[in-house]
Design an enzyme around this catalytic site. Structure first.
Site, PDB file in Angstrom:
ATOM      1  N   ARG A 191      16.832  53.192  16.632  1.00 11.94           N
ATOM      2  CA  ARG A 191      17.396  54.132  17.455  1.00 11.94           C
ATOM      3  C   ARG A 191      17.037  53.797  18.975  1.00 11.94           C
ATOM      4  O   ARG A 191      15.828  53.195  19.253  1.00 11.94           O
ATOM      5  CB  ARG A 191      16.775  55.623  17.223  1.00 11.94           C
TER       6      ARG A 191
ATOM      7  N   GLU B 157      23.484  56.978  24.438  1.00 12.54           N
ATOM      8  CA  GLU B 157      24.607  56.342  23.803  1.00 12.54           C
ATOM      9  C   GLU B 157      25.870  57.470  24.076  1.00 12.54           C
ATOM     10  O   GLU B 157      25.519  58.712  24.016  1.00 12.54           O
ATOM     11  CB  GLU B 157      24.618  56.131  22.543  1.00 12.54           C
TER      12      GLU B 157
ATOM     13  N   HIS C  18      26.611  50.110  18.210  1.00 13.79           N
ATOM     14  CA  HIS C  18      25.811  50.859  17.233  1.00 13.79           C
ATOM     15  C   HIS C  18      26.644  50.477  15.963  1.00 13.79           C
ATOM     16  O   HIS C  18      27.287  51.522  15.424  1.00 13.79           O
ATOM     17  CB  HIS C  18      25.852  52.304  17.289  1.00 13.79           C
TER      18      HIS C  18
HETATM   19  C1  DGY Z   1      21.956  55.559  10.535  1.00 11.91           C
HETATM   20  O1  DGY Z   1      22.296  55.464   9.342  1.00 11.91           O
HETATM   21  O2  DGY Z   1      20.896  56.056  10.782  1.00 11.91           O
HETATM   22  C2  DGY Z   1      22.953  54.605  11.314  1.00 11.91           C
HETATM   23  O3  DGY Z   1      22.385  54.434  12.412  1.00 11.91           O
HETATM   24  C3  DGY Z   1      24.301  55.237  11.262  1.00 11.91           C
HETATM   25  O4  DGY Z   1      24.936  53.985  11.430  1.00 11.91           O
END
Ligand code: DGY
Length: 317
Positions: free
Chosen positions: A236, A265, A283
């Site tokens: 993240r 984002e 992403h």
């Molecule tokens: C997640 O599953 O946390 C991913 O970032 C989504 O693609």
């Protein structure tokens, strides 16, 4: 009457087909993120909801949804949901672990290799028809094979990334709360946070976003890394202090970065543009047809379980 479901975003066709067969949609899902007004409207009558990491599911959304029993997050990370508030209202929250592990690990390696070997720069040169021929010193990159791979967060994805390192004959250092299950041999070594920063040639982040991991890698940590090292982030965005990362890259205190996620984002710090060893993706960690379909089907499975009074297979919190 089929149960009322709110689906925040349009999901892959095979998933939408099952949804349309088994549920009544409170609103037609759109490709773009819903406005706050649409989100609240979608939740109002819903007994179940599928949302993604672009929707903030907070108290106000939960209060607006008196019939809601289950929120299935279309992601493994669920920092976009106030899980405690949902549970306090008797709602179940679920996520999509396992099905996206391999796709995310693959993309982590794609970023690592692309950043180390300047793949986007080379591609760009060819696409522009600007290549003048082989040169002994053109676009020199960094070695990957035989280097040290550091992994912070040795959950499913961290371990899948580590497994791939065997093919590159790399030594794996990892930092996590507990020893990794199924560590193959002495090539995976659990080390302190200090050590992983100081010794990694490639440092890859695989932690969930929590108050503890917010800016886990900031100015201080970046100063402890090798100037020849690369930072890879497919977890993240806010796990890394993006402004501090830009400073470290510009000042040559870090060799490069491979980023799939960002603090705000869909915005990215402008300082991350046009740096030779920085590769940025929008992403895409879990973005394969098969994975995104499996994630959707998993959401449905969880919702059906809760609505039928069974335990949700992927309950979180
Ligand atoms: C997640 O599953 O946390 C991913 O970032 C989504 O693609």
């Amino acid at each position: 009457m089929p149960p009322a479901l709110y689906v925040a975003r349009l999901l892959p066709d095979p998933v939408m087909a099952v949804i349309r067969e088994r549920f009544r949609l409170t609103l037609p899902p759109a490709a773009d993120p819903p406005s706050r007004k649409t989100l609240l409207e979608g939740f109002r009558e819903a007994e179940a909801a599928i949302c993604t990491l672009t929707e903030q599911i907070d108290q106000d959304v939960l209060i607006a949804a008196p019939r809601l029993r289950v929120i299935a997050n279309y992601a493994v990370g669920y920092n976009n949901i106030d899980v405690a508030a949902a549970q306090a209202r008797g709602m179940v929250v679920t996520n999509t672990p396992d099905v996206l592990t391999e796709a995310t690990a693959d993309l982590t390696w794609a970023l690592l290799l692309a950043a180390a070997r300047r793949i986007p720069d080379g591609h760009e040169l060819m696409q522009q028809g600007a290549w003048k021929g082989w040169e002994p010193t053109q676009m020199l990159g960094a070695d990957v094979a035989g280097q040290v791979l550091g992994i912070i967060g040795m959950g499913r994805i961290g371990r899948a990334v580590a497994r791939r390192a065997a093919g590159f004959n790399m030594r794996v250092l990892y930092y996590s709360r507990a020893p990794a299950p199924s560590a193959p041999n002495e090539r995976w070594r659990r080390v302190s946070f200090e050590e992983i920063l100081a010794q990694s040639d490639f440092l890859s982040l695989h932690v969930p976003l929590t108050p503890d991991t917010h800016h886990l890698i900031g100015a201080k940590e970046l100063r402890r890394m090798r100037p020849t090292a690369f930072l890879i982030n497919t977890s993240r965005g806010p796990v890394v202090d993006e402004a501090a990362l830009v400073d470290a890259l510009r000042e040559g205190r870090l060799a490069g970065a491979g980023l799939d996620v960002y603090e705000q984002e869909p915005h990215m710090h402008p300082g991350l543009r046009s740096l030779p060893h920085v590769v940025t993706l929008p992403h895409l960690g879990s973005a394969t047809r098969n994975t995104r379909t499996r994630m959707g089907l998993m959401c449905i499975e969880n919702i059906v379980a809760v609505l039928e009074g069974r335990p949700a297979p992927n309950r979180v919190g």
